[in-house]
Design a protein around this motif. Structure first.
Motif, short mmCIF file in Angstrom:
data_model
loop_
_atom_site.label_atom_id
_atom_site.label_comp_id
_atom_site.label_asym_id
_atom_site.label_seq_id
_atom_site.Cartn_x
_atom_site.Cartn_y
_atom_site.Cartn_z
N GLY A 65 0.78 -1.23 0.00
CA GLY A 65 0.00 0.00 0.00
C GLY A 65 0.81 1.28 0.00
N ASN A 66 2.13 1.18 -0.12
CA ASN A 66 2.97 2.37 0.02
C ASN A 66 2.71 3.41 -1.06
N SER A 67 2.52 2.95 -2.30
CA SER A 67 2.30 3.92 -3.38
C SER A 67 1.02 4.71 -3.15
N VAL A 68 -0.02 4.02 -2.72
CA VAL A 68 -1.30 4.69 -2.46
C VAL A 68 -1.17 5.65 -1.29
N LEU A 69 -0.55 5.20 -0.20
CA LEU A 69 -0.39 6.05 0.98
C LEU A 69 0.45 7.28 0.65
N ASN A 70 1.52 7.08 -0.12
CA ASN A 70 2.36 8.21 -0.51
C ASN A 70 1.59 9.23 -1.35
N LEU A 71 0.77 8.72 -2.26
CA LEU A 71 0.00 9.62 -3.11
C LEU A 71 -1.03 10.40 -2.28
N ILE A 72 -1.70 9.73 -1.36
CA ILE A 72 -2.68 10.42 -0.51
C ILE A 72 -1.99 11.52 0.30
N LYS A 73 -0.82 11.22 0.82
CA LYS A 73 -0.09 12.23 1.59
C LYS A 73 0.32 13.41 0.71
#
Length: 465
Positions: A198-206
């Motif tokens: 989920g890192n790519s999604v979490l990074n994008l949300i941030k």
């Protein structure tokens, strides 16, 4: 529903056990999930969604229906109402019959949906771009779609960029002609091909929140959710720290466990390169630039890895630089016209349609209108899988990307003499020689003809053998 589990071998020491937690539409595990391994990867395994068309050829309607099904689930989450067409889509996918898939797709396109406030859809990474555009295409009104790209476009400052966890050397960029893309009260839906760490999604949300802190709700749409308890906690932690809500919508949810094993397994198949055999194949080149309205072309400069700068025309129907609902409708009509124009160059024999790199949604749509029943579409990928659990042929070819020759791309699950015609779609080319490596590799497959279609810049009129 009782839990269904499956064990995927990794190597002689470890295996992955997946347990189905949610499977509303009774999809087969092998149709939705395969486990692959890449040489020298920092990850013990990489999940692949065979239903997206990057690991094997599919009927063009298949991955489009996967996206539309996610779109209906998203609409259901917004309205609390279930559209009866959901069940028709799932049945068509499970049937594996092209005729039923075509019928389901036609029914959907005859009556699309709307919602307010409309959503900003974001396609994350190559394998999620066509999925995201399929979801977005379900809705009318003022919805918008924005596709990520790995191209570093220096003439247009990115709206967002973030490091892609899967490849630390790369960044994903988001460019838009609408600078107020996030400067509104509209919903945000992020589409990814799977959720694991989920890192790519979490990074994008941030990243989005840092620039637009008024955003309160994010939805993530994905075919398969493989998050562990610790990863789910990371999502919850981000929700609490930013005071936001992250909704997850998937077609299948799994519990995943990497296990030690005592005995070697023979289930893991090594992917092998096809042998280079000399084949007599006619090669033709064609451009669709003359049927594309200038509005759908963005002229931009991009910088390659070696620092070289090129002037390039980009086709906005890909979703780069944003695409609104009206432009999507125009694009769909254009794709149909392109497919019908190609009928004069093709016959009814079995054919493979290839989308190069990030360019797959347009080939999927165009392929629907090509002659013959046996039409399959597949996208290329940068991943070099040395072994996998894909339940298909595991032959592959590799070639230099025509858009950046320092990058190698791969095509999987190929068989010699399987297709009579091969149609390759590439968004743009400066010279025919840029795609020669792929063309020469495709000749191995023994097709009678290869047709290269370029969209935005150069007309191809001569035949080459």
């Amino acid at each position: 529903m009782s839990h269904v589990s499956k064990v995927f071998p990794l190597d002689n020491e470890k295996q992955v056990e997946v347990k189905v937690v949610k499977n509303r539409f009774d999809f087969e595990i092998d149709e939705m999930l395969a486990i692959t391994q890449e040489e020298n990867s920092e990850f013990p395994f990489i999940p692949v969604s065979p239903c997206l068309g990057y690991s094997r050829g599919l009927y063009p309607e298949h991955p489009l229906l996967i996206g539309l099904l996610l779109g209906f689930l998203y609409h259901e989450s917004l309205t609390g109402e279930t559209d009866e067409r959901i069940h028709s889509i799932a049945k068509a996918i499970n049937s594996k019959t092209r005729g039923k898939m075509i019928q389901a797709l036609n029914i959907i396109e005859a009556n699309k949906l709307g919602h307010y406030p409309p959503t900003r859809f974001i396609g994350l990474s190559e394998r999620a771009v066509n999925l995201g555009q399929s979801i977005f295409s379900l809705f009318e009104d003022e919805v918008m779609f924005l596709a990520s790209t790995r191209d570093k476009i220096i003439s247009h400052p990115p709206l967002l960029d973030h490091k892609d966890i899967v490849d630390p050397l790369e960044r994903l960029f988001f460019y838009t002609k609408d600078k107020d893309f996030f400067d509104n009260d509209e919903r945000i839906a992020i589409i990814d091909n799977h959720l694991l760490n989920g890192n790519s999604v979490l990074n994008l949300i941030k990243k989005i929140y840092d620039k637009y802190p008024e955003r309160e709700t994010f939805t993530v749409l994905t075919p398969i959710d493989l998050r562990s308890s610790s990863v789910k906690e990371s999502f919850s932690s981000l929700e609490k720290s930013l005071n936001i809500k992250i909704n997850i919508i998937s077609l299948m949810t799994f519990d995943v466990e990497v296990q030690e094993i005592e005995h070697a397994t023979e289930e893991l198949i090594q992917n092998e390169f096809l042998e280079n055999q000399h084949q007599e194949t006619k090669v033709q080149y064609h451009s669709f630039r003359n049927v594309i309205n200038d509005h759908f072309i963005v002229k931009a400069q991009n910088m390659l890895r070696d620092g070289t700068i090129h002037d390039n025309p980009y086709f906005i129907s890909t979703g780069r630089f944003t695409l609104n609902g009206k432009e999507q409708q125009t694009s769909e009509a254009l794709f149909q016209r392109m497919g019908e124009l190609l009928n004069d160059l093709l016959d009814d024999s079995p054919k493979l349609v290839i989308g190069v790199g990030e360019f797959l949604y347009a080939p999927l749509q165009i392929a629907r209108y090509l002659p013959g029943k046996d039409v399959y579409v597949q996208g290329t990928t940068r991943f070099n899988f040395d072994s996998s659990t894909l339940k298909h042929s595991n032959k592959k070819i590799s070639f230099m990307s025509p858009l950046e020759r320092t990058i190698t791309h791969y095509l999987y699950n190929l068989d010699i003499d399987q297709y009579e015609e091969i149609i390759v779609f590439v968004e743009r080319l400066r010279h025919k020689t840029e795609i020669d490596d792929l063309v020469q590799q495709l000749k191995i497959l023994g097709a009678k003809s290869i047709l290269v279609i370029e969209m935005t810049s150069i007309s191809f009129n001569e035949d080459r053998y």
